[in-house]
Design a protein around this motif. Sequence first.
Motif, short mmCIF file in Angstrom:
data_model
loop_
_atom_site.label_atom_id
_atom_site.label_comp_id
_atom_site.label_asym_id
_atom_site.label_seq_id
_atom_site.Cartn_x
_atom_site.Cartn_y
_atom_site.Cartn_z
N GLN A 163 -6.04 1.89 -12.92
CA GLN A 163 -4.84 1.35 -12.35
C GLN A 163 -4.29 2.70 -11.57
O GLN A 163 -3.78 2.81 -10.28
CB GLN A 163 -3.65 0.60 -12.95
CG GLN A 163 -4.09 -0.55 -13.32
CD GLN A 163 -2.96 -1.32 -14.44
OE1 GLN A 163 -2.37 -0.49 -14.94
NE2 GLN A 163 -2.97 -2.59 -14.24
N ASP A 195 -6.26 3.79 -8.51
CA ASP A 195 -5.96 2.67 -7.54
C ASP A 195 -4.66 3.30 -6.61
O ASP A 195 -4.67 2.93 -5.68
CB ASP A 195 -5.65 1.40 -8.16
CG ASP A 195 -6.88 0.64 -8.58
OD1 ASP A 195 -8.02 0.98 -8.22
OD2 ASP A 195 -6.79 -0.57 -9.20
N ARG A 196 -3.58 3.92 -7.16
CA ARG A 196 -2.66 4.50 -6.82
C ARG A 196 -2.91 5.93 -6.38
O ARG A 196 -1.74 6.65 -6.15
CB ARG A 196 -1.40 4.12 -7.92
CG ARG A 196 -1.27 2.88 -8.08
CD ARG A 196 -0.69 2.46 -9.23
NE ARG A 196 -0.24 0.98 -9.34
CZ ARG A 196 -1.13 0.12 -9.66
NH1 ARG A 196 -2.27 0.25 -9.77
NH2 ARG A 196 -0.73 -1.38 -9.70
N GLY A 203 -6.87 5.12 -4.08
CA GLY A 203 -7.60 3.86 -4.34
C GLY A 203 -7.07 2.57 -3.57
O GLY A 203 -6.34 2.79 -2.60
N LYS A 204 -7.19 1.43 -3.87
CA LYS A 204 -7.11 0.29 -3.30
C LYS A 204 -5.45 -0.13 -2.98
O LYS A 204 -5.33 -0.71 -2.26
CB LYS A 204 -7.36 -1.05 -4.01
CG LYS A 204 -6.94 -1.58 -5.31
CD LYS A 204 -7.75 -2.81 -5.72
CE LYS A 204 -6.98 -3.16 -7.06
NZ LYS A 204 -7.81 -4.22 -7.80
N HIS A 205 -4.64 0.71 -3.78
CA HIS A 205 -3.20 0.42 -3.58
C HIS A 205 -2.55 1.80 -2.41
O HIS A 205 -1.48 1.91 -2.70
CB HIS A 205 -2.62 0.43 -4.95
CG HIS A 205 -2.77 -0.75 -5.47
ND1 HIS A 205 -2.71 -1.98 -4.74
CD2 HIS A 205 -3.36 -1.05 -6.81
CE1 HIS A 205 -3.12 -3.08 -5.73
NE2 HIS A 205 -3.55 -2.42 -6.94
N ASN A 222 0.80 -1.17 -0.15
CA ASN A 222 -0.03 -0.04 0.03
C ASN A 222 0.98 1.30 0.06
O ASN A 222 1.80 1.40 0.96
CB ASN A 222 -0.93 0.10 1.10
CG ASN A 222 -1.84 1.38 1.13
OD1 ASN A 222 -1.59 2.37 0.94
ND2 ASN A 222 -3.20 0.74 1.49
#
Length: 160
Positions: free
Chosen positions: A132, A135-136, A139-141, A7
């Motif tokens: 993606q 996500d960065r 988001g999820k990352h 993360n």
Amino acid sequence: MASALKNLSEYNSDSMPDISGKRFGLVVAEWNKEITDALCKGAYETLLQHGAKPDNIYRNTVPGSFELTLGSQFLAQSNEIDAVIALGVVIKGETKHDDYICHAVAHGLTQVGLKFNKPVIFGLVTTNDEQQAWDRAGGKHGNKGVEAAATAIQMLKWLD
């Protein structure tokens, strides 16, 4: 390590130096503006969380990620700036433009940091698609802006 395995917003804050008197320059690409704004927000909030004063954080925008290098140099050459954080997004397209831009930005930011002997942080998100990138950017990352700000803070230990 790939961000899919880590993360980007998680880091060890135990050994962070005092940054209350430090000044930071954020260079933010306007291309993919919604995503780069999210990266900038992550970086800005991380700097505040660790003691930076709002008046000591300067945000400058550049048209796209390719221009991050020169924008970073404009800030790095100032004795008023202790660290520069470059934030942008390059999403792979139908051509190889992403390879050229990412390589140029990575090399250019490295050269700026070496030239001015101060942290110039690579906060460029490089992805295959827009999802993606999101996500960065919180988001999820996690958020690459958070990671970039934490890196800038940690590198300032070398200058004291």
